[in-house]
Structure formats: structure tokens, C-alpha cells
Design an enzyme around this catalytic site. Structure first.
Site, PDB file in Angstrom:
ATOM      1  N   HIS A 115       0.605  -1.591  -0.096  1.00 38.25           N
ATOM      2  CA  HIS A 115      -0.193   0.229  -0.542  1.00 38.25           C
ATOM      3  C   HIS A 115       0.642   1.151  -0.125  1.00 38.25           C
ATOM      4  O   HIS A 115       0.438   2.842   0.128  1.00 38.25           O
ATOM      5  CB  HIS A 115      -0.941  -0.165   1.138  1.00 38.25           C
ATOM      6  CG  HIS A 115      -2.056  -0.514   1.310  1.00 38.25           C
ATOM      7  ND1 HIS A 115      -2.461  -1.291  -0.014  1.00 38.25           N
ATOM      8  CD2 HIS A 115      -2.306  -1.576   2.200  1.00 38.25           C
ATOM      9  CE1 HIS A 115      -3.279  -2.458   0.496  1.00 38.25           C
ATOM     10  NE2 HIS A 115      -3.565  -2.617   1.742  1.00 38.25           N
ATOM     11  N   TYR A 200     -11.309   0.436 -10.229  1.00 39.02           N
ATOM     12  CA  TYR A 200     -11.911  -0.570  -9.574  1.00 39.02           C
ATOM     13  C   TYR A 200     -13.214  -0.313 -10.722  1.00 39.02           C
ATOM     14  O   TYR A 200     -13.738  -1.742 -10.727  1.00 39.02           O
ATOM     15  CB  TYR A 200     -11.823  -0.132  -8.472  1.00 39.02           C
ATOM     16  CG  TYR A 200     -13.134  -1.256  -7.443  1.00 39.02           C
ATOM     17  CD1 TYR A 200     -13.252  -1.945  -6.189  1.00 39.02           C
ATOM     18  CD2 TYR A 200     -14.515  -0.669  -7.224  1.00 39.02           C
ATOM     19  CE1 TYR A 200     -13.132  -2.553  -5.898  1.00 39.02           C
ATOM     20  CE2 TYR A 200     -15.434  -1.245  -7.148  1.00 39.02           C
ATOM     21  CZ  TYR A 200     -15.137  -2.771  -5.875  1.00 39.02           C
ATOM     22  OH  TYR A 200     -15.913  -2.824  -5.308  1.00 39.02           O
ATOM     23  N   LYS A 256     -19.207  -5.264   0.984  1.00 36.15           N
ATOM     24  CA  LYS A 256     -20.880  -4.653  -0.489  1.00 36.15           C
ATOM     25  C   LYS A 256     -19.910  -4.903  -1.239  1.00 36.15           C
ATOM     26  O   LYS A 256     -20.460  -5.445  -2.654  1.00 36.15           O
ATOM     27  CB  LYS A 256     -21.164  -3.222   0.131  1.00 36.15           C
ATOM     28  CG  LYS A 256     -22.417  -3.035  -0.550  1.00 36.15           C
ATOM     29  CD  LYS A 256     -22.208  -2.168   0.459  1.00 36.15           C
ATOM     30  CE  LYS A 256     -24.176  -1.472   0.590  1.00 36.15           C
ATOM     31  NZ  LYS A 256     -24.031  -0.653   0.305  1.00 36.15           N
ATOM     32  N   GLY A 257     -18.780  -4.525  -1.933  1.00 36.95           N
ATOM     33  CA  GLY A 257     -18.358  -4.241  -3.243  1.00 36.95           C
ATOM     34  C   GLY A 257     -19.213  -3.518  -5.024  1.00 36.95           C
ATOM     35  O   GLY A 257     -19.146  -4.196  -5.411  1.00 36.95           O
TER      36      GLY A 257
HETATM   37  P1  A3P Z   1     -16.393  -2.192   0.171  1.00 33.11           P
HETATM   38  O1  A3P Z   1     -15.760  -1.904   1.166  1.00 33.11           O
HETATM   39  O2  A3P Z   1     -16.849  -0.763  -0.809  1.00 33.11           O
HETATM   40  O3  A3P Z   1     -17.280  -2.797   0.010  1.00 33.11           O
HETATM   41  P2  A3P Z   1      -8.913  -3.765  -0.327  1.00 33.11           P
HETATM   42  O4  A3P Z   1      -9.118  -4.753  -0.779  1.00 33.11           O
HETATM   43  O5  A3P Z   1      -7.778  -2.786  -0.724  1.00 33.11           O
HETATM   44  O6  A3P Z   1      -9.165  -3.417   1.046  1.00 33.11           O
HETATM   45  O7  A3P Z   1     -10.758  -3.247  -0.621  1.00 33.11           O
HETATM   46  C1  A3P Z   1     -11.915  -3.606  -0.311  1.00 33.11           C
HETATM   47  C2  A3P Z   1     -13.288  -3.390  -1.084  1.00 33.11           C
HETATM   48  O8  A3P Z   1     -13.012  -3.511  -2.118  1.00 33.11           O
HETATM   49  C3  A3P Z   1     -14.467  -3.415  -0.699  1.00 33.11           C
HETATM   50  O9  A3P Z   1     -15.152  -2.659  -0.678  1.00 33.11           O
HETATM   51  C4  A3P Z   1     -14.635  -4.500  -1.048  1.00 33.11           C
HETATM   52  O10 A3P Z   1     -15.853  -5.020  -0.801  1.00 33.11           O
HETATM   53  C5  A3P Z   1     -14.063  -5.032  -2.442  1.00 33.11           C
HETATM   54  N1  A3P Z   1     -13.826  -6.627  -2.634  1.00 33.11           N
HETATM   55  C6  A3P Z   1     -13.578  -7.054  -2.501  1.00 33.11           C
HETATM   56  N2  A3P Z   1     -13.610  -8.512  -3.732  1.00 33.11           N
HETATM   57  C7  A3P Z   1     -14.055  -7.626  -4.330  1.00 33.11           C
HETATM   58  C8  A3P Z   1     -14.540  -8.673  -5.487  1.00 33.11           C
HETATM   59  N3  A3P Z   1     -14.426  -9.617  -5.671  1.00 33.11           N
HETATM   60  N4  A3P Z   1     -15.408  -8.194  -6.362  1.00 33.11           N
HETATM   61  C9  A3P Z   1     -16.402  -6.281  -6.520  1.00 33.11           C
HETATM   62  N5  A3P Z   1     -15.026  -6.001  -4.780  1.00 33.11           N
HETATM   63  C10 A3P Z   1     -14.166  -6.572  -4.105  1.00 33.11           C
END
Ligand code: A3P
Length: 298
Positions: A115, A200, A256-257
Site C-alpha cells: 500500500h 476498480y 459490499k463490493g
Molecule cells: P467495500 O468496502 O466498498 O465493499 P481492499 O481489498 O483494497 O481493502 O478493498 C476492499 C474493497 O474491495 C471492499 O469495498 C470490498 O468489498 C471490495 N472487493 C473485494 N473483493 C471484491 C470483488 N471480488 N469484487 C468487487 N469488489 C470487491
């Protein structure tokens, strides 16, 4: 339980004995979680030896790092015959100098993540021309995702209100620093052939296309059937399901994704302030344009 899961559990246990004010500290002006990224680790990391064939994933927190960890592990398994199905993210700034030593001794090709701000990524990555894939997300959804993660992660200070977290994010007083600083720093490296930036939102729109681009960038050749299989296995639902019970923060990481959840959190004033900040910092930049702010944030 694998060693890496044990490490995460023990770090979470450690957090119980750390006061709220000691959970974050500054290193070179930027906040980091003390328990996950101790200072001796960050110092030692500066001399970390990258390799030309490392596969590197970079993301500002909450931009979809774990999603792409899943995708890249599957691409690597399909094309290099290596099983990297560890449940832990491969963050090089995590756990302490001993963890770094293990990574340095690991066989090639290594899958590494970070990160860190691009200027704080160990310089050997640039010297070796290691390929780095960078994922960004629109700042409003990134902030919302970070807020929920912050509130549900024992290694981070608890109890921050939405208003406090919002203003800390806007001023860059969150772990790993200012979102805008990260975008601006990658903007300068956009023409580096060893850097690929994806968003994303574009991956949400067409994951199969993203998987083809990512695998080509890393020189991994997938059949169309493999692309489709990885796409299916990397849906939000599939990844949330496979993380349950194994990743102690599974429900927080796979929350939530969606694109646009900011609409359920931001006041009109907060939204306007973010629009102003985006215009001030990123108007006219290529990466700003790639984030497609108007479509996703207005
Ligand atoms: P939300 O909190 O908006 O749901 P990181 O991995 O960088 O910490 O990011 C986490 C974010 O990526 C979260 O967003 C998570 O839900 C989303 N995420 C993880 N897997 C995913 C997937 N397969 N498809 C879409 N979003 C995903």
C-alpha cells in the site's frame, strides 16, 4: 491454520494490549498501524531487494487490493503452476523484519503487494524494472470503504465517527497517507512501461477484459476458458464465500463490493467538498480522467 493466519490472529490479539492512541504512529510524516508495520520493519524495507520477475500489486488502501490478490493468485496458479492460495495478503510492509527475510529468501517468481506511496516503495523495484500493477478507485467509495474497515479492525483506533474519519481522510491523516498524494505520484509514472494502472470501476464493468490485460502485462498467457473461470471465481460473491472462516477480517474486507455506496454516506456538503478537492488536485491529470469521476462521483 497456516503460519500467516496465525500471524494475523496474534497481531489481532496484540492489539488488545495497545492503547488507542498508540495504534498509529508516523514514519517520515505518514501514519501507519504500529502493530502491522513496526518502525524497524519500515526502515529495513528500504534496502529490500526486488527481483526483475517479481509480480507486484500496489494499491492505496481500500481500492480493491484483496480482489486483485485473488485474481493474480489465480493467474499465477494457471500459468506458472504455482499454488499461492495463502489467505494472507502479500504486503511487504507487514509484520516485522523477520517476515521480510522470509520474503527475500522465497523462490521466484514472488507475488508481492504494497500500500506504500510510490516514492516509498523500495528503490530496488525501480532499479530492477519490476512490473507493478496499480489499482485505484474513486475517492468517495474509497473513503466509505476505509471508514468501515477502520471501525472494524482491532489494529486501528476504534470509535472514530463518520465526520472525524471523513475529515482525516480529506487531510491525509489516515494510514498510508493522502489518497490525492498517491494518485499524483502515480500520475508521474504513468508512461513507465513497467507500470500498469487499472481502476476498480473498470474491473467491475468488465472483469474478463481486465483479467486479459493484467495477464498480458505480466507475460502470463491464459486461454479464454481460463479467463472465464478466473472471472467466475473472482466475483464478489465467490470471493466473500471463500474467505469466510479463513480470513479473520473476511466480512470487513469483502463488505459490499459496489460502485456508488458513497451515496448512502456522504452529505451534500461532504460530497461538494470532495468534488472541490478532486478538482483542485486532479483536474487535468490523466489518472484523474481515468478515474471517471463525473460518472462515478457526481
Ligand atoms: P467495500 O468496502 O466498498 O465493499 P481492499 O481489498 O483494497 O481493502 O478493498 C476492499 C474493497 O474491495 C471492499 O469495498 C470490498 O468489498 C471490495 N472487493 C473485494 N473483493 C471484491 C470483488 N471480488 N469484487 C468487487 N469488489 C470487491
Amino acid at each position: 491454520m497456516s503460519d500467516s493466519v496465525v500471524t494475523l490472529v496474534s497481531k489481532t490479539e496484540m492489539a488488545k494490549n495497545v492503547s488507542e492512541e498508540d495504534k498509529l504512529y508516523r514514519y517520515k510524516g505518514v501514519l501507519y498501524p504500529h502493530i502491522m508495520c513496526p518502525e524497524d520493519h519500515l526502515k529495513r524495507m528500504e534496502s529490500f531487494q526486488a527481483r526483475e520477475d517479481d509480480i507486484v500489486l500496489v494499491a492505496y488502501p481500500k481500492c480493491g487490493f484483496n480482489w486483485m490478490v485473488g485474481v493474480l493468485r489465480k493467474i499465477i496458479a494457471a500459468t506458472k503452476g504455482m499454488n499461492l492460495e495463502s489467505k494472507m495478503p502479500p504486503l511487504i510492509e507487514f509484520f516485522g523484519p523477520d517476515a521480510l527475510k522470509i520474503v527475500e529468501d522465497a523462490p521466484s517468481p514472488r507475488f508481492l503487494g504494497t500500500h506504500m506511496h510510490p516514492d516509498n516503495i523500495p528503490s530496488s523495484f525501480y532499479a530492477k524494472k519490476t512490473k507493478m500493477m496499480v489499482i485505484f478507485r474513486n475517492p468517495k467509495d474509497t473513503l466509505v470503504s476505509y471508514y468501515h474497515f477502520f471501525r472494524n479492525n482491532p489494529v486501528l483506533p476504534s470509535g472514530q465517527s463518520w465526520e472525524t474519519f471523513y475529515s482525516n481522510f480529506m487531510s491525509g491523516d489516515v494510514p498510508w497517507g493522502s489518497y490525492f498524494d498517491h494518485v499524483l505520484a502515480w500520475e508521474k509514472r504513468l508512461d513507465d512501461p513497467n507500470v500498469m494502472v487499472v481502476t476498480y470501476e473498470e474491473l467491475k464493468q468488465d472483469l474478463s477484459k481486465g483479467i486479459r490485460l493484467i495477464s498480458t502485462f505480466f507475460g502470463c498467457s491464459l486461454t479464454e476458458a481460463q479467463v472465464q473461470q478466473i472471472t467466475e471465481e473472482s466475483s464478489f460473491k465467490a470471493m466473500k464465500q471463500s474467505s469466510s472462516g479463513l480470513h479473520s477480517l473476511g466480512d470487513v474486507v469483502f463488505r459490499k463490493g459496489e460502485v456508488g455506496d458513497w451515496r448512502n454516506h456522504f452529505t451534500a456538503e461532504q460530497s461538494q467538498k470532495m468534488d472541490d478537492a478532486f478538482n483542485k488536485h486532479l483536474a487535468g491529470t490523466r489518472l484523474g480522467a481515468k478515474l471517471n469521476y463525473q460518472q462515478h462521483c457526481q
